[in-house]
Design a protein around this motif. Structure first.
Motif, PDB file in Angstrom:
ATOM      1  N   PHE A 126     -10.824  32.971 -37.723  1.00 63.16           N
ATOM      2  CA  PHE A 126     -11.357  32.939 -36.352  1.00 63.16           C
ATOM      3  C   PHE A 126     -11.226  31.509 -35.834  1.00 63.16           C
ATOM      4  O   PHE A 126     -10.827  30.613 -36.581  1.00 63.16           O
ATOM      5  CB  PHE A 126     -12.821  33.403 -36.321  1.00 63.16           C
ATOM      6  CG  PHE A 126     -13.799  32.399 -36.865  1.00 63.16           C
ATOM      7  CD1 PHE A 126     -13.888  32.157 -38.232  1.00 63.16           C
ATOM      8  CD2 PHE A 126     -14.638  31.674 -36.018  1.00 63.16           C
ATOM      9  CE1 PHE A 126     -14.787  31.216 -38.736  1.00 63.16           C
ATOM     10  CE2 PHE A 126     -15.538  30.744 -36.516  1.00 63.16           C
ATOM     11  CZ  PHE A 126     -15.608  30.513 -37.881  1.00 63.16           C
ATOM     12  N   ILE A 127     -11.577  31.302 -34.566  1.00 63.52           N
ATOM     13  CA  ILE A 127     -11.529  29.945 -34.007  1.00 63.52           C
ATOM     14  C   ILE A 127     -12.940  29.399 -33.919  1.00 63.52           C
ATOM     15  O   ILE A 127     -13.792  29.973 -33.238  1.00 63.52           O
ATOM     16  CB  ILE A 127     -10.865  29.937 -32.617  1.00 63.52           C
ATOM     17  CG1 ILE A 127      -9.430  30.453 -32.766  1.00 63.52           C
ATOM     18  CG2 ILE A 127     -10.868  28.533 -32.016  1.00 63.52           C
ATOM     19  CD1 ILE A 127      -8.727  30.711 -31.467  1.00 63.52           C
ATOM     20  N   PRO A 128     -13.214  28.314 -34.635  1.00 62.47           N
ATOM     21  CA  PRO A 128     -14.568  27.755 -34.544  1.00 62.47           C
ATOM     22  C   PRO A 128     -14.873  27.163 -33.162  1.00 62.47           C
ATOM     23  O   PRO A 128     -13.947  26.826 -32.414  1.00 62.47           O
ATOM     24  CB  PRO A 128     -14.601  26.674 -35.626  1.00 62.47           C
ATOM     25  CG  PRO A 128     -13.230  26.527 -36.142  1.00 62.47           C
ATOM     26  CD  PRO A 128     -12.341  27.583 -35.535  1.00 62.47           C
ATOM     27  N   ASN A 129     -16.145  27.055 -32.862  1.00 64.45           N
ATOM     28  CA  ASN A 129     -16.689  26.460 -31.637  1.00 64.45           C
ATOM     29  C   ASN A 129     -15.910  25.197 -31.216  1.00 64.45           C
ATOM     30  O   ASN A 129     -15.542  25.013 -30.058  1.00 64.45           O
ATOM     31  CB  ASN A 129     -18.146  26.136 -31.952  1.00 64.45           C
ATOM     32  CG  ASN A 129     -18.956  25.426 -30.890  1.00 64.45           C
ATOM     33  OD1 ASN A 129     -20.142  25.694 -30.759  1.00 64.45           O
ATOM     34  ND2 ASN A 129     -18.397  24.522 -30.135  1.00 64.45           N
ATOM     35  N   GLY A 130     -15.655  24.331 -32.170  1.00 63.26           N
ATOM     36  CA  GLY A 130     -14.934  23.093 -31.893  1.00 63.26           C
ATOM     37  C   GLY A 130     -14.223  22.644 -33.159  1.00 63.26           C
ATOM     38  O   GLY A 130     -14.402  23.254 -34.220  1.00 63.26           O
ATOM     39  N   GLY A 131     -13.452  21.555 -33.055  1.00 61.67           N
ATOM     40  CA  GLY A 131     -12.595  21.168 -34.170  1.00 61.67           C
ATOM     41  C   GLY A 131     -13.250  20.380 -35.280  1.00 61.67           C
ATOM     42  O   GLY A 131     -12.681  19.391 -35.753  1.00 61.67           O
ATOM     43  N   ARG A 132     -14.434  20.772 -35.693  1.00 61.67           N
ATOM     44  CA  ARG A 132     -15.145  20.101 -36.793  1.00 61.67           C
ATOM     45  C   ARG A 132     -15.626  21.140 -37.788  1.00 61.67           C
ATOM     46  O   ARG A 132     -16.072  22.237 -37.384  1.00 61.67           O
ATOM     47  CB  ARG A 132     -16.366  19.340 -36.265  1.00 61.67           C
ATOM     48  CG  ARG A 132     -16.044  18.210 -35.321  1.00 61.67           C
ATOM     49  CD  ARG A 132     -15.736  16.926 -36.075  1.00 61.67           C
ATOM     50  NE  ARG A 132     -15.266  15.886 -35.161  1.00 61.67           N
ATOM     51  CZ  ARG A 132     -14.832  14.699 -35.537  1.00 61.67           C
ATOM     52  NH1 ARG A 132     -14.820  14.360 -36.823  1.00 61.67           N
ATOM     53  NH2 ARG A 132     -14.397  13.825 -34.669  1.00 61.67           N
ATOM     54  N   VAL A 133     -15.641  20.761 -39.067  1.00 59.76           N
ATOM     55  CA  VAL A 133     -16.060  21.737 -40.085  1.00 59.76           C
ATOM     56  C   VAL A 133     -17.510  22.185 -39.884  1.00 59.76           C
ATOM     57  O   VAL A 133     -17.871  23.293 -40.273  1.00 59.76           O
ATOM     58  CB  VAL A 133     -15.874  21.201 -41.531  1.00 59.76           C
ATOM     59  CG1 VAL A 133     -14.408  21.038 -41.862  1.00 59.76           C
ATOM     60  CG2 VAL A 133     -16.623  19.890 -41.740  1.00 59.76           C
ATOM     61  N   TYR A 134     -18.305  21.338 -39.250  1.00 62.67           N
ATOM     62  CA  TYR A 134     -19.719  21.722 -39.100  1.00 62.67           C
ATOM     63  C   TYR A 134     -19.932  22.831 -38.057  1.00 62.67           C
ATOM     64  O   TYR A 134     -21.040  23.321 -37.894  1.00 62.67           O
ATOM     65  CB  TYR A 134     -20.615  20.506 -38.807  1.00 62.67           C
ATOM     66  CG  TYR A 134     -20.203  19.608 -37.666  1.00 62.67           C
ATOM     67  CD1 TYR A 134     -20.378  19.980 -36.344  1.00 62.67           C
ATOM     68  CD2 TYR A 134     -19.679  18.335 -37.924  1.00 62.67           C
ATOM     69  CE1 TYR A 134     -20.024  19.129 -35.307  1.00 62.67           C
ATOM     70  CE2 TYR A 134     -19.316  17.475 -36.889  1.00 62.67           C
ATOM     71  CZ  TYR A 134     -19.497  17.878 -35.585  1.00 62.67           C
ATOM     72  OH  TYR A 134     -19.157  17.038 -34.541  1.00 62.67           O
ATOM     73  N   TYR A 135     -18.869  23.236 -37.380  1.00 61.34           N
ATOM     74  CA  TYR A 135     -18.974  24.372 -36.453  1.00 61.34           C
ATOM     75  C   TYR A 135     -18.551  25.675 -37.138  1.00 61.34           C
ATOM     76  O   TYR A 135     -18.199  26.648 -36.455  1.00 61.34           O
ATOM     77  CB  TYR A 135     -18.062  24.151 -35.243  1.00 61.34           C
ATOM     78  CG  TYR A 135     -18.504  23.057 -34.271  1.00 61.34           C
ATOM     79  CD1 TYR A 135     -19.793  23.022 -33.754  1.00 61.34           C
ATOM     80  CD2 TYR A 135     -17.607  22.081 -33.844  1.00 61.34           C
ATOM     81  CE1 TYR A 135     -20.181  22.038 -32.849  1.00 61.34           C
ATOM     82  CE2 TYR A 135     -17.986  21.093 -32.933  1.00 61.34           C
ATOM     83  CZ  TYR A 135     -19.274  21.085 -32.441  1.00 61.34           C
ATOM     84  OH  TYR A 135     -19.662  20.129 -31.535  1.00 61.34           O
ATOM     85  N   TRP A 136     -18.555  25.690 -38.485  1.00 59.39           N
ATOM     86  CA  TRP A 136     -17.901  26.764 -39.226  1.00 59.39           C
ATOM     87  C   TRP A 136     -18.519  28.146 -39.053  1.00 59.39           C
ATOM     88  O   TRP A 136     -17.854  29.144 -39.298  1.00 59.39           O
ATOM     89  CB  TRP A 136     -17.863  26.428 -40.718  1.00 59.39           C
ATOM     90  CG  TRP A 136     -19.223  26.308 -41.363  1.00 59.39           C
ATOM     91  CD1 TRP A 136     -20.060  25.237 -41.281  1.00 59.39           C
ATOM     92  CD2 TRP A 136     -19.878  27.270 -42.195  1.00 59.39           C
ATOM     93  NE1 TRP A 136     -21.207  25.461 -41.998  1.00 59.39           N
ATOM     94  CE2 TRP A 136     -21.128  26.711 -42.578  1.00 59.39           C
ATOM     95  CE3 TRP A 136     -19.566  28.543 -42.668  1.00 59.39           C
ATOM     96  CZ2 TRP A 136     -22.035  27.386 -43.393  1.00 59.39           C
ATOM     97  CZ3 TRP A 136     -20.473  29.199 -43.478  1.00 59.39           C
ATOM     98  CH2 TRP A 136     -21.687  28.627 -43.828  1.00 59.39           C
ATOM     99  N   GLY A 137     -19.772  28.253 -38.619  1.00 54.08           N
ATOM    100  CA  GLY A 137     -20.403  29.574 -38.558  1.00 54.08           C
ATOM    101  C   GLY A 137     -20.302  30.270 -37.213  1.00 54.08           C
ATOM    102  O   GLY A 137     -20.823  31.375 -37.036  1.00 54.08           O
ATOM    103  N   ARG A 138     -19.688  29.614 -36.243  1.00 55.05           N
ATOM    104  CA  ARG A 138     -19.694  30.218 -34.902  1.00 55.05           C
ATOM    105  C   ARG A 138     -18.391  29.921 -34.169  1.00 55.05           C
ATOM    106  O   ARG A 138     -17.714  28.934 -34.453  1.00 55.05           O
ATOM    107  CB  ARG A 138     -20.869  29.671 -34.100  1.00 55.05           C
ATOM    108  CG  ARG A 138     -20.857  28.166 -33.907  1.00 55.05           C
ATOM    109  CD  ARG A 138     -22.160  27.707 -33.270  1.00 55.05           C
ATOM    110  NE  ARG A 138     -22.121  26.370 -32.745  1.00 55.05           N
ATOM    111  CZ  ARG A 138     -22.659  25.317 -33.358  1.00 55.05           C
ATOM    112  NH1 ARG A 138     -23.267  25.445 -34.523  1.00 55.05           N
ATOM    113  NH2 ARG A 138     -22.612  24.125 -32.791  1.00 55.05           N
ATOM    114  N   SER A 139     -18.086  30.803 -33.208  1.00 57.64           N
ATOM    115  CA  SER A 139     -16.906  30.623 -32.370  1.00 57.64           C
ATOM    116  C   SER A 139     -17.387  30.218 -30.979  1.00 57.64           C
ATOM    117  O   SER A 139     -18.455  29.602 -30.835  1.00 57.64           O
ATOM    118  CB  SER A 139     -16.109  31.935 -32.366  1.00 57.64           C
ATOM    119  OG  SER A 139     -14.883  31.781 -31.719  1.00 57.64           O
ATOM    120  N   GLN A 140     -16.625  30.566 -29.969  1.00 52.81           N
ATOM    121  CA  GLN A 140     -17.029  30.410 -28.560  1.00 52.81           C
ATOM    122  C   GLN A 140     -16.402  31.580 -27.810  1.00 52.81           C
ATOM    123  O   GLN A 140     -15.652  32.361 -28.407  1.00 52.81           O
ATOM    124  CB  GLN A 140     -16.545  29.057 -28.017  1.00 52.81           C
ATOM    125  CG  GLN A 140     -17.560  27.934 -28.165  1.00 52.81           C
ATOM    126  CD  GLN A 140     -17.226  26.690 -27.372  1.00 52.81           C
ATOM    127  OE1 GLN A 140     -16.072  26.413 -27.099  1.00 52.81           O
ATOM    128  NE2 GLN A 140     -18.237  25.908 -27.021  1.00 52.81           N
TER     129      GLN A 140
END
Ligand SMILES: OC[C@H]1O[C@H](O[C@H]2O[C@H](CO)[C@@H](O)[C@H](O)[C@H]2O)[C@H](O)[C@@H](O)[C@@H]1O
Length: 567
Positions: free
Chosen positions: A184-198
């Motif tokens: 999937f595509i994460p919220n933003g380009g950082r690993v800490y956004y790993w649980g969510r998209s947008q």
């Protein structure tokens, strides 16, 4: 996720550092590079905590951070897009000379917002929180120095209007690559956004690219990945309402948002148990998945209303209009690409999926009494009759029966009148409730302004088209006024003030700004022949011709020197 998850995403090191509040912006720490491997850093951290009896002072924590982390942002180089052109054709469509000059300034800003990863990121990704991607990107700006998923839709459209098709395609390829690698595509380009998209706009990015370039094969080749993303959303976000399957925002990680850690821990203090705190974190992260973080839109209090604060966030129990509308649109576009490829069976499969989503939107989200679509509250089993700009998003993607257009137009225009949405000089606000959160009144955001204006245009009745044009042109003029006064493009604006920028929320207003510039460039191309600055509502017309000087606008500079800067 690589071994650095225990540093950037969760765990005692993240907790200790973020709760020490070493930096004014919590995002700073999680954007810093590791000096040693994650394993060594974690071993050193354990030894450090043991040596301090598990209660280090703030200064000791700062020393640990200084010894083990480098400055944020060093993994990225500013990148001048190789396909940047000085005078893209859209400028010829803009008749007012000041607006044309502004268009040139905005085109220049792409060069400031370009970022390329250093080679070391690909070689040693475990040292960084940034997610490696193959191609350079255009970032939003300010504190947002990495890509953001839904922002990129408007950035890419702006790039296409600016004739930067290679940069646009590179960004889309990054997203396709991410779906292949991560699912999937994460919220933003950082690993800490790993649980969510947008909000899932990848398929719409591909459609925009194909509309501009006529390269149908690009879409056809992307079909597997686009289907994969579509199924990811359906499989991980489906909820039931009134016997229909719809989708709601979700997050699959645990703990507070790493980039706003102490903020989340603080709001969680009003919950007694670990389970309740964890639920609260999930509600906040699910709101972040919506891109509208934060807003009263996500509050359900004990009375079932939206009055409250972040502790009332119940995002997972609200069926959001735009997410369902966007998934309908995705299914339609996937069907269209299959039709171009001659895959009749697949085309029919996705047409059927689209039809089902449309029926669910009509049955659950359309509200005859309000005359508009409304989010649905799954806890109290009732529609949420509060104005949010996203209530009108089905117009943007035509997620309704086209034969009902006349009736919908009359209803929606009445809804707009009832909510007095045409009375704001600085744009149509995101909500009508002032909470201090950034996605509430009086803030106006470019993507939502775009969805409203393009939606009314798509509706096609003369009244809707007239309003669409007026709102679109008002937005261009108001953004121009803000730029004229401050030399900046903002992340958000103020509905109550012509030319005023927004505020509120957990960080200061950012400038740059990717999606704002994208929308303005598209609308300069769209309205450029008709729009003129004479009689500019609420703001004086520029007293002298703007002269571009090394990418800086002279008249704005004069304004700034005269003390008109707001910061
Ligand atoms: O750090 C706080 C939050 O910041 C981001 O959200 C805001 O900026 C994004 C980039 O422009 C935008 O996509 C989003 O709609 C804004 O609310 C980030 O996306 C959040 O996840 C984060 O918690």
């Amino acid at each position: 996720m690589n071994a650095n998850g225990q540093i950037y995403c969760y765990g005692p090191l993240l907790h200790t550092v973020q709760m020490a509040k070493l930096f004014p912006d919590s995002k700073t720490f999680v954007d810093m590079k590791l000096k040693a491997s994650p394993e060594t850093t974690l071993e050193d951290f354990d030894a450090f905590m043991a040596s301090k009896n598990n209660t280090p002072t703030r200064d000791e924590i700062r020393e640990f951070v200084d010894a083990h982390f480098g400055e944020k942002g060093t993994e990225l180089d500013v990148w001048t897009p190789t396909d940047w052109v000085e005078r893209p054709g859209f400028l010829d469509l803009v008749h007012d000379p000041d607006l044309r000059q502004w268009g040139m300034d905005l085109n220049n800003i792409w060069r400031e917002l370009g970022r390329k990863m250093k080679e070391d990121v690909q070689k040693n990704p475990q040292y960084y929180s940034i997610i490696p991607v193959p191609n350079p990107v255009i970032v939003p700006g300010g504190r947002f120095i990495e890509f953001y998923y839904w922002d990129s839709y408007w950035i890419i459209r702006g790039l296409l209007h600016s004739e930067m098709t290679n940069t646009a395609r590179g960004m889309i390829e990054n997203f396709l690559n991410m779906v292949q690698r991560i699912g999937f595509i994460p919220n933003g380009g950082r690993v800490y956004y790993w649980g969510r998209s947008q909000p899932p706009l990848l398929t719409a990015m591909v459609k925009s690219y194909v509309d501009f370039t006529k390269d149908d094969l690009f879409a056809i080749n992307a079909l597997d990945v686009l289907e994969h993303e579509f199924e990811y959303f359906i499989n991980n976000h489906t909820v039931q309402a009134k016997g229909h399957n719809l989708v709601a925002y979700r997050d699959s990680s645990s703990g507070p948002r790493p980039e706003s850690y102490s903020e989340d821990v603080e709001t969680s203090e009003s919950f007694d148990t670990e389970a309740a705190k964890e639920d609260h974190y999930s509600e906040l992260k699910s709101a972040a998945e919506s891109g509208m973080d934060f807003s009263s839109r996500w509050y359900i209090n004990e009375d079932g209303t939206n009055v409250g604060n972040l502790t009332n966030a119940k995002t997972r129990s609200i069926v959001p209009v735009e997410l369902n509308a966007i998934l309908y649109w995705n299914a339609k576009m996937i069907a269209e690409f299959h039709s171009k490829a001659g895959n009749v069976e697949k085309m029919t499969e996705y047409e059927t999926k689209a039809q089902k989503i449309k029926e669910a939107i009509q049955a659950v989200l359309w509200n005859e009494e309000a005359g508009c679509w409304l989010d649905y509250d799954l806890i109290n089993d009732k529609p949420r009759n509060y104005y949010v700009s996203s209530n009108l998003s089905p117009l943007w993607v035509k997620a309704y029966n086209i034969s009902d257009s006349e009736k919908i137009s009359a209803s929606v225009l009445k809804y707009i009148e009832n909510n007095k949405l045409d009375t704001f000089p600085g744009g149509v606000p995101n909500t009508l409730y002032q909470t201090g959160e950034q996605w509430d009144f009086p803030n106006v955001w470019a993507p939502m302004q775009y969805i409203l204006v393009e939606g009314l245009d798509n509706l096609g009745t003369p009244e809707a088209k007239e309003l669409s044009q007026r709102w679109g042109q008002r937005w261009v003029k108001s953004n121009f006024e803000a730029y004229r006064e401050t030399l900046a493009m903002f992340e958000k604006y103020d509905a109550e003030k012509f030319g005023g920028h927004g505020g509120g929320g957990e960080y200061g207003v950012q400038t740059g700004f990717g999606w704002t510039n994208g929308v303005i460039i598209e609308w300069l191309a769209k309205y450029g022949r008709q729009i003129s600055l004479s009689g500019n509502t609420g703001g004086a017309a520029p007293s002298s011709r703007i002269i571009s000087l090394l990418g800086v606008t002279a008249v704005a500079l004069v304004g700034a020197l005269a003390g008109r800067f707001i910061w």
